[in-house]
Each structure stands twice: as structure tokens, then as C-alpha cells.
Design an enzyme around this catalytic site. Sequence first.
Site, PDB file in Angstrom:
ATOM      1  CG  HIS A  48      -2.001  -1.042   1.148  1.00 33.62           C
ATOM      2  ND1 HIS A  48      -2.874  -1.149   0.104  1.00 33.62           N
ATOM      3  CD2 HIS A  48      -2.326  -2.042   2.017  1.00 33.62           C
ATOM      4  CE1 HIS A  48      -3.707  -2.171   0.323  1.00 33.62           C
ATOM      5  NE2 HIS A  48      -3.378  -2.728   1.470  1.00 33.62           N
ATOM      6  NE  ARG A  73       1.853  -4.364   3.750  1.00 32.21           N
ATOM      7  CZ  ARG A  73       0.697  -3.886   4.238  1.00 32.21           C
ATOM      8  NH1 ARG A  73      -0.100  -4.679   4.967  1.00 32.21           N
ATOM      9  NH2 ARG A  73       0.353  -2.632   4.031  1.00 32.21           N
ATOM     10  CG  ASP A  87      18.791 -12.587  -3.512  1.00 27.07           C
ATOM     11  OD1 ASP A  87      19.046 -13.422  -2.618  1.00 27.07           O
ATOM     12  OD2 ASP A  87      18.461 -12.905  -4.674  1.00 27.07           O
ATOM     13  CD  GLU A 152      -3.983  -8.932   5.421  1.00 20.86           C
ATOM     14  OE1 GLU A 152      -4.106  -7.756   5.815  1.00 20.86           O
ATOM     15  OE2 GLU A 152      -3.123  -9.278   4.577  1.00 20.86           O
ATOM     16  CG  ASP A 178      -7.004  -5.475   4.788  1.00 19.61           C
ATOM     17  OD1 ASP A 178      -7.972  -4.960   4.184  1.00 19.61           O
ATOM     18  OD2 ASP A 178      -5.832  -5.284   4.449  1.00 19.61           O
TER      19      ASP A 178
END
Length: 256
Positions: A48, A73, A87, A152, A178
Amino acid sequence: MTDTSVSLASRLRADETVVTAWSTLAFPMLAELLGRAGYRAVTLDMQHGAHDIASVRDGIAAARLGDAHAVVRPPVDDFATVSRLFDLGAEAVIMPMVNTPEDALALVAAAKYPPLGARSWGPHRAAMLQGVTPADYLERANRETIALAMIETPAALEALDEILAVDGLDGVFVGPGDMSLTLSDGAELNPSSERVQTIAADVAAKAKAAGKLAGIFTNSVEDAKRGKEMGFRFIALGIDMGLFADAASSMAGKLR
């Protein structure tokens, strides 16, 4: 300040509470600023937030420069990006909308090297940031890179026991916003409601019983303290946009 020579994974498994700032603004220097301000971790949000792979690449290094653990995230179902994030030096990845054990297995496949997963080789930047050889990185990668599945939705709650049983999944991360939205079929956004908080406490208890880590997003200091009491040890509190807006509003108000 945080000693990043001690991994985030070892802190959480030692039952330390780690509070992370939430970064949505794609300005890497802010990750360093948040670390220097006292946050032990900074989570860069590609779902988001405005972050892309370039800002995350630089943000991970900036967080480390600010003595904070770097967490990312990724977008929903973007399992291909998970390996790239590790990585680049992320210590943890929080995958949103994990609703089934199959979702959790896909996360593990991308996050862990064989035999746990199917992550391919290429952590050269991660090893550089940590000051270790590639061989040393490989030796500890599976235990010190954290794969968290966001819980969620009603589907995730129904499958929670199966998700927690997935080998190689390090833990779960509750998204109360959520959760309140999906549990009410879109009628309510109330992450601090008693219903959501009660369910969150149950998730934390089940995670602990399964030997997994538990994290949660919180919207207030009160909710963060409550989350710690529930057993959550990785706690998100403070979105960069809100933190800077509040500080600017406070400063401007003093001049009026």
C-alpha cells in the site's frame, strides 16, 4: 540504538519485543532517520506504500545505516519478489493476504533455501551489508531470514492451524484493519474493536503454541501495549506519513 550485528530473528526468538516503524514514503533516507530516532526496525511497504524495488533496495541499506533491522512487505501474491528482497538484505518479509497453507508454502519456497524452500542463489548485497562471506550467509540464512504470513481474513483464520503447521514458515503477522473489514463484509473498519482484538489474542496464543513468531500492526500506543500483553513480539506502530504530519501540525500550531 539497535545493534544490527544481532539479527532480528535472534531477538524475536529470545522473546524480545521489537517495535517497527512503517514506511510508505519512497525516500530511503527516511528509513535511516526512523532508525536513528529509536525504532529497532523499519518496515518498507510495497503493498500500500509508494515503495518500488529501487526505493526498497536503498531503504534497506539506509535502515541498516540507522541501526535498524530492515523488513519489507511485498505486494499481494508477489512471491517472485520475496527472494529479491532477501537478496537485497531484508531480514524479514511480511506477505499480505496469506489465506491458505498453499499460500504459506509458496512463501516458504521463495524465502528459504533447500531443503526448506526453493530460493535460488544470489544474496551478494545481503552478505555485503551484513559484513559476512557468501558461505557464512548461506550457513545461517534459513534460520535468520524471517518469513511472516499476514492473517487478515476469515479464510486465513479458518486455515490458521494448517498455516502454522507449514514447515519453514517463521510466524504470522496480524493485520487488524483488513481483519475488521473482511469480518464485517466491508461494513466496518475498526481495528481496535473488541472482536478483532480478541481474535488477535487467539492468533498470538496459537502461534506461540506452534513455536512460531507473532507480529501485529497497531494504530495506537494503547493497542501496541495490549498487543505485547497478548504475546506479540514484533509490533508495528507509527506510519511515516502520520508521524511527519503530526510533527508538522504540532510545530505549525505553536506558531499560530
